[in-house]
Design an enzyme around this catalytic site. Structure first.
Site, PDB file in Angstrom:
ATOM      1  N   SER A   1       0.817  -1.219   0.000  1.00  0.00           N
ATOM      2  CA  SER A   1       0.000   0.000   0.000  1.00  0.00           C
ATOM      3  C   SER A   1       0.846   1.262   0.000  1.00  0.00           C
ATOM      4  CB  SER A   1      -0.939   0.042   1.210  1.00  0.00           C
ATOM      5  OG  SER A   1      -0.314   0.681   2.309  1.00  0.00           O
ATOM      6  N   ILE A   2       0.140   2.357  -0.212  1.00  0.00           N
ATOM      7  CA  ILE A   2       0.722   3.701  -0.204  1.00  0.00           C
ATOM      8  C   ILE A   2       1.413   4.015   1.131  1.00  0.00           C
ATOM      9  CG2 ILE A   2      -1.438   4.762   0.651  1.00  0.00           C
ATOM     10  CD1 ILE A   2      -0.885   7.051  -1.360  1.00  0.00           C
ATOM     11  N   LYS A   3       1.001   3.319   2.193  1.00  0.00           N
ATOM     12  CA  LYS A   3       1.470   3.662   3.533  1.00  0.00           C
ATOM     13  C   LYS A   3       2.897   3.178   3.816  1.00  0.00           C
ATOM     14  CE  LYS A   3      -1.802   6.037   4.326  1.00  0.00           C
ATOM     15  NZ  LYS A   3      -1.821   7.370   4.888  1.00  0.00           N
ATOM     16  N   ASP A   4       3.461   2.382   2.912  1.00  0.00           N
ATOM     17  CA  ASP A   4       4.892   2.040   3.065  1.00  0.00           C
ATOM     18  C   ASP A   4       5.733   3.310   3.027  1.00  0.00           C
ATOM     19  OD1 ASP A   4       4.010  -0.532   2.949  1.00  0.00           O
ATOM     20  OD2 ASP A   4       5.144  -1.093   1.157  1.00  0.00           O
TER      21      ASP A   4
ATOM     22  N   GLY B   1       5.366   4.989   6.492  1.00  0.00           N
ATOM     23  CA  GLY B   1       6.102   4.294   7.552  1.00  0.00           C
ATOM     24  C   GLY B   1       7.584   4.620   7.476  1.00  0.00           C
TER      25      GLY B   1
END
Ligand code: PMP
Length: 304
Positions: free
Chosen positions: A40-43, A46
Site C-alpha cells: 500500500s501507499i502507507k509504506d 512508515g
C-alpha cells in the site's frame, strides 16, 4: 534488478493511464500504490515517519514505536521498524481487515485491538495510554505528524510530475488521515495553480457535513477534520457511496485486470464525476492506495 532489502522497493510505483470510457474524452491516470512491497501507499509513510524520528533524535536503537492505525500504516511502520530492529506496538480497531492485521503480526509487530465502535479515536487514545506507560517510546502519530503530508509531498507528488508531460487539470484522492491528499495537492498547486484538488470521502464521513455512520469503504473517511487540511486548498469534496466504490472495484478487475481496494474504487468513482464537470480532454490524476487482495476475507467482490 538486484536489491539488498525489500524496503528499497518503496516508491516509484507505476502510473496507469486507464483504458476506460471517461466522460468528455478526458483521461484518468491512477498511481498504483499496491506495488509497494507492503502492498500500500502507507509504506512511504512508515519509512518517512520512522526516518524523521531518527533524524530528529526522537528514536534511538531501543525505542519502542507505538502507532494507532487502520492497518496499512501499521504495515508500513512495521516494515520500517523491522529494518531498524525497533520493537513495535500497533493499535488497531477490531473492524479492520484480517489480512492487514495478520501481515502486521507477521512482520513482528505486537497488535493491540480496540473496540470497533470507538473508531480510530479509540485507537489514538489507547496508543497514547500505552506510550505513557512505556519508557523510551515514540508515537509517530500519523494523524498529526507533519511528516505525514511531507512523505507524499517529497515522494509521490514529484513522481507524478516526472511521469506526465501534460498539465494536470485535477487531482483526486481519498482522505483518512488526510496526509496523502494534503501533501500531493500542495505540491501540485505549487507546480501549477490551475490544478484543482478534489478530496474524496465515503458516505458516513464528516467532511461534507453529513452525519457520521459506519461505511464499508475501508481506509478513507474521517471522524474529525484532518489538521493537515489547514495548509492546503480544497476545491471540492466529493462523497461517494459504498455501492459506487465497490462497483468500480469489480469493474477494474473485470475490465482492466486491476485488483483495487475500495478506497481506490471511491477515488475512481469521484474521478469520473470530476470528468463530467471539467472541459473536454482534461487530465485527471488519482491514487489507488491498495489492492483488493487485502480484503478477500471481507468478500470484496461480492459487496455491498
Ligand atoms: N486508502 C487506504 C486503503 C488507506 O489505508 C488509507 C490510509 N488509512 C487511505 C486510503 C487514506 O490515506 P491518508 O491517511 O493519507 O488520507
Amino acid at each position: 534488478m538486484l536489491i539488498k532489502t525489500i524496503q528499497q522497493l518503496i516508491g516509484n510505483t507505476p502510473l496507469i493511464h486507464l483504458q476506460i470510457k471517461v466522460p468528455k474524452h478526458s483521461h484518468i491516470y491512477a498511481k498504483l500504490e499496491m506495488f509497494n512491497p507492503g502492498g500500500s501507499i502507507k509504506d512511504r509513510l512508515g519509512q518517512y515517519m520512522i526516518q524523521d524520528g531518527i533524524d530528529k533524535g526522537k528514536i534511538n536503537a531501543t525505542t519502542t514505536i507505538i502507532e494507532p492505525t487502520a492497518g496499512n500504516t501499521g504495515i508500513g511502520v512495521a516494515l520500517a521498524t523491522q529494518e531498524h530492529h525497533l520493537p513495535t506496538i500497533l493499535v488497531v480497531p477490531e473492524k479492520f481487515s484480517y489480512e492487514k492485521q495478520t501481515l502486521m503480526k507477521a512482520l513482528g509487530a505486537k497488535l493491540i485491538n480496540t473496540p470497533s465502535e470507538d473508531g480510530i479515536k479509540g485507537a489514538i487514545k489507547k496508543a497514547r495510554e500505552i506510550a505513557a506507560e512505556t519508557p523510551n517510546s515514540y508515537v509517530p502519530m500519523q494523524f498529526e505528524n507533519p511528516a505525514n503530508p511531507a512523505a507524499y509531498y517529497h515522494t509521490l507528488a514529484p513522481e507524478l510530475i516526472q511521469d506526465l508531460d501534460q498539465p494536470i487539470d485535477a487531482f483526486v484522492a481519498g482522505a483518512g488521515s488526510g496526509g496523502t491528499f494534503a501533501g500531493i495537492a500542495k505540491y501540485l498547486k505549487e507546480q501549477n495553480s490551475n490544478t484543482q484538488s478534489i478530496v474524496v470521502e465515503p458516505e458516513g464521513s464528516i467532511l461534507n457535513g453529513g452525519p457520521e455512520h459506519p461505511h464499508k469503504t475501508e481506509g478513507i473517511g474521517v471522524e474529525f477534520i484532518p489538521p493537515f487540511f489547514k495548509n492546503v486548498q480544497i476545491d471540492q469534496t466529493l462523497t461517494i457511496s459504498d455501492a459506487d466504490a465497490f462497483k468500480y472495484v469489480r469493474q477494474m478487475a473485470a475490465q482492466q485486470g486491476l485488483f483495487i481496494g475500495s478506497s481506490s474504487g471511491a477515488a475512481l468513482a469521484a474521478s469520473l464525476k470530476v470528468a463530467e464537470q471539467l472541459p473536454e480532454n482534461s487530465t485527471i490524476v488519482t491514487v489507488f492506495p491498495d489492492s483488493s487482495e487485502r480484503y478477500m476475507s471481507e468478500n470484496i467482490y461480492q459487496k455491498p
